[in-house]
Design an enzyme around this catalytic site. Sequence first.
Site, short mmCIF file in Angstrom:
data_model
loop_
_atom_site.label_atom_id
_atom_site.label_comp_id
_atom_site.label_asym_id
_atom_site.label_seq_id
_atom_site.Cartn_x
_atom_site.Cartn_y
_atom_site.Cartn_z
N ASP A 107 43.51 62.99 11.29
CA ASP A 107 42.16 63.17 10.75
C ASP A 107 42.23 63.73 9.33
O ASP A 107 43.23 64.34 8.94
CB ASP A 107 41.37 64.15 11.62
CG ASP A 107 41.13 63.61 13.03
OD1 ASP A 107 41.21 62.38 13.19
OD2 ASP A 107 40.89 64.42 13.93
N1 URA Z 1 44.17 64.60 17.49
C1 URA Z 1 43.10 64.89 16.72
O1 URA Z 1 42.06 65.29 17.22
N2 URA Z 1 43.21 64.72 15.41
C2 URA Z 1 44.33 64.31 14.79
O2 URA Z 1 44.36 64.21 13.57
C3 URA Z 1 45.45 64.01 15.59
C4 URA Z 1 45.35 64.17 16.95
#
Ligand code: URA
Length: 240
Positions: A107
């Site tokens: 993310d």
């Molecule tokens: N899980 C998440 O919620 N975000 C990420 O970036 C990776 C795994």
Amino acid sequence: MGDKTMRLDRFLTEMTALTRTQAKEAAKKGRVTVNGETAGKTDIKIDPEKDRVFLDGKEISYRAVEYYMLNKPAGVVSATEDGRYPTVVGLIGDRKRKDLFPVGRLDLDTEGLLLITNDGDLAHRLLSPKKHVDKVYEVRYEGKLPEKAGEELEGGIFLEDGTKCLPAKLRTVTEGENGGEALLTLREGKFHQVKRMMEALGCRVVYLKRLSMGSLKLDESLSPGEYRPLTKEELEELTS
Ligand code: URA
């Protein structure tokens, strides 16, 4: 031994920003040399490992595949292009190829290990849900985890939308009245998975960092935004 030669137009389109037509034009205009000789045409064969190709006086070296380990910083998107944010591929200033991509996504606000490559086979093997490659995350959260959080995760918890997760492992690092830190090991990569798993347990993720993916561990000497090529050993382990 396979034939290592390739056409000059392919070499130029893979290793520079030029399209095939532009490469042809550039050669026609005398902007391209091979071993010191002007190459007027791009339909000739070259040996990318031996022949020396220059475009506008600058040497273009060939790399069939590249592998970089990036410590992704927050605020950078896991994409090759984006209209709004800088991209993880854009952070790889030493890249030679233009077809690099991130293996999976973190993310915008997540930090940590991201492999950047153009090796589609390796990416497929690491991301395929069938292969169950372990990914370890450092999670800081607000809220209080239920006493049986570890067992619930090992049994495969349901997200709020009803999706069932594969078994995951929880290791508590610190735990307070309203928050803590834990290591979470997943074998799949659903959208926002860690955040949604923690939500399903009544907690909110406030910081997330990926520490490893299969055998590949984040080099802790890399600050967020820094990267380095994979070592031979890392690559061998990852591909074996
Ligand atoms: N899980 C998440 O919620 N975000 C990420 O970036 C990776 C795994």
